[in-house]
Motif scaffolding. Structure first.
Motif, short mmCIF file in Angstrom:
data_model
loop_
_atom_site.label_atom_id
_atom_site.label_comp_id
_atom_site.label_asym_id
_atom_site.label_seq_id
_atom_site.Cartn_x
_atom_site.Cartn_y
_atom_site.Cartn_z
N ARG A 65 -1.83 0.92 -4.76
CA ARG A 65 -1.56 1.88 -5.84
C ARG A 65 -0.50 2.90 -5.40
NH1 ARG A 65 -4.04 6.68 -7.95
NH2 ARG A 65 -5.51 6.72 -6.23
N GLY A 68 2.86 1.42 -5.33
CA GLY A 68 3.39 1.38 -6.69
C GLY A 68 4.06 2.70 -7.06
N ARG A 72 8.00 3.29 -8.08
CA ARG A 72 8.42 4.05 -9.27
C ARG A 72 9.39 5.17 -8.90
NH1 ARG A 72 2.59 3.89 -10.59
NH2 ARG A 72 2.33 2.05 -11.88
N GLN A 110 7.62 -3.78 -2.21
CA GLN A 110 6.97 -4.83 -2.97
C GLN A 110 6.37 -5.90 -2.05
OE1 GLN A 110 10.32 -5.82 -5.52
NE2 GLN A 110 9.40 -4.74 -7.25
N ARG A 113 3.26 -4.50 -0.50
CA ARG A 113 2.17 -4.48 -1.49
C ARG A 113 1.63 -5.88 -1.73
NH1 ARG A 113 2.96 -2.00 -7.48
NH2 ARG A 113 4.42 -3.72 -7.53
#
Length: 117
Positions: A65, A68, A72, A110, A113
């Motif tokens: 999370r 992420g 962003r 990415q 993650r």
């Protein structure tokens, strides 16, 4: 290095990006101080803290999370780069270099993650 995040290359690159963005904004016109300067610095400065916060004592889902959030913020930096280029505040050389740096950070974030499962 005492903390797990300090060994993450993506965190190290995010720290470097923050410094590069800061140096670039020193060349911005004064009228951008509370507009583009503040926006791009906030976005660049939030990438590494999100990586760090998520990595320490969190579950993989929680870490994902926070990664992420870092992605962003990275995308926000890219958008600010376009705005700066459009306003003739950021030249093509700086734009391309920073764009490439952010693109690399996004890909690395990415991948990190995705590795969490």
């Amino acid at each position: 290095m005492a903390f797990k995040f300090e060994q993450l290359v993506v965190w190290q690159k995010a720290i470097e990006l923050s410094g590069t963005v800061h140096e670039l904004t020193l060349t911005f016109p004064k009228e951008e101080a509370f507009i583009l300067t503040a926006q791009i610095k906030r976005a660049a400065d939030s990438i590494s803290p999100n990586i760090a916060e998520g990595s320490t004592g969190q579950s993989n889902a929680e870490f994902g999370r926070f990664l992420g959030y870092a992605i962003r913020s990275s995308i926000e930096v890219v958008s600010c780069l376009y705005i700066g280029k459009r306003r003739n505040i950021i030249n093509d050389t700086d734009f391309k270099k920073l764009y490439s740096d952010v693109e690399q950070i996004i890909k690395m974030t990415q991948a990190l993650r995705n590795s969490l499962g």
